[in-house]
Design an enzyme around this catalytic site. Sequence first.
Site, mmCIF file in Angstrom:
data_model
loop_
_atom_site.group_PDB
_atom_site.id
_atom_site.type_symbol
_atom_site.label_atom_id
_atom_site.label_comp_id
_atom_site.label_asym_id
_atom_site.label_seq_id
_atom_site.Cartn_x
_atom_site.Cartn_y
_atom_site.Cartn_z
ATOM 1 N N CYS A 106 -5.030 -3.635 2.962
ATOM 2 C CA CYS A 106 -4.731 -3.293 4.356
ATOM 3 C C CYS A 106 -5.895 -3.514 5.324
ATOM 4 O O CYS A 106 -6.188 -4.646 5.700
ATOM 5 C CB CYS A 106 -4.206 -1.858 4.420
ATOM 6 S SG CYS A 106 -3.287 -1.480 5.951
ATOM 7 N N LYS B 28 -9.980 0.677 -2.227
ATOM 8 C CA LYS B 28 -10.077 0.214 -0.842
ATOM 9 C C LYS B 28 -11.478 0.479 -0.272
ATOM 10 O O LYS B 28 -11.953 1.614 -0.271
ATOM 11 C CB LYS B 28 -9.007 0.926 -0.019
ATOM 12 C CG LYS B 28 -8.887 0.485 1.425
ATOM 13 C CD LYS B 28 -7.712 1.220 2.085
ATOM 14 C CE LYS B 28 -7.495 0.809 3.525
ATOM 15 N NZ LYS B 28 -6.332 1.524 4.114
ATOM 16 N N GLU C 49 0.846 -1.194 0.000
ATOM 17 C CA GLU C 49 0.000 0.000 0.000
ATOM 18 C C GLU C 49 0.883 1.247 0.000
ATOM 19 O O GLU C 49 1.964 1.262 0.603
ATOM 20 C CB GLU C 49 -0.891 -0.025 1.243
ATOM 21 C CG GLU C 49 -1.906 1.101 1.321
ATOM 22 C CD GLU C 49 -2.762 1.036 2.574
ATOM 23 O OE1 GLU C 49 -3.880 1.577 2.543
ATOM 24 O OE2 GLU C 49 -2.319 0.446 3.590
#
Length: 281
Positions: A156, A114, A42
Amino acid sequence: MQVNLLQCQSSRKPAENLAFISAQLEQLPRIPGELQLVVLPECALLFGGHEGEQLAYAGNGDETPLQQQLSALAVQHQVYLAAGTIPVASGDGRVYSRTYLFDDKGRVLGNYDKLHLFDVDVSDNTRHYRESDTFCPGNHLSVVDTPFGRIGLSVCYDLRFPDLYRALRQAGAQIILVPAAFTQVTGAAHWEVLLRARAIETQCYVLAAAQWGSHNQGGRETWGQSMIVDPWGQIMAQLPEGTGWLQARLDLDELHKIRSHMPVAQHNRFSLPVLLPPAKH
């Protein structure tokens, strides 16, 4: 199938981050004749900065300078490239945290924004994380057909939401990517156990490329421990600290064997209440 994860210590300077990644790709240990999948963490090209700084690099639409630079890296080094995340303008004054998957010709095979944003309080030197001030959450799943298998994309903080990973498995994922920048505190507590749990639950290979160390003059500290986990939950390779490569060879026959012997997807009697559709590419 050779897969390669690069652990980085990225900063707010995209040119420096790009130079580091390119230099590492020059040194990538390769098995001759095999396709290469490279996974970046990321924020690989831009770590840190808030609205103005992220928007300055976000551009409009997919054809942004950062996206083009990553595409060029895939072509130059002849790799399939899962390019961490970069900012892409969302149209509401914020940006998407978008990951791209390129083939070795630099073509976009798929992308993912995301879904889950890190708005939490952590007992570290940053303390208050509010990603939603800068980032806009995505609205789709992404599972991409590749020569390595069907690859599901996540980022993440998504790791804490098992329904997303079950949805990726239901959409056909065999390999799931987790580019990440886990904090030092949360990484020490939960990183390994979450990755292994997601691999066991989905019976997928999980490839988690991480940021590591102190960033931007100590403004953030990330955990590292990039990991490759097999569908049985075993750690195939990991890099606890430092920057550089970790590698493994994946065996889809072994994945099919595990799923055949323990068909949890068919046994599950609970339905997911809402499935976001996969992105159309």
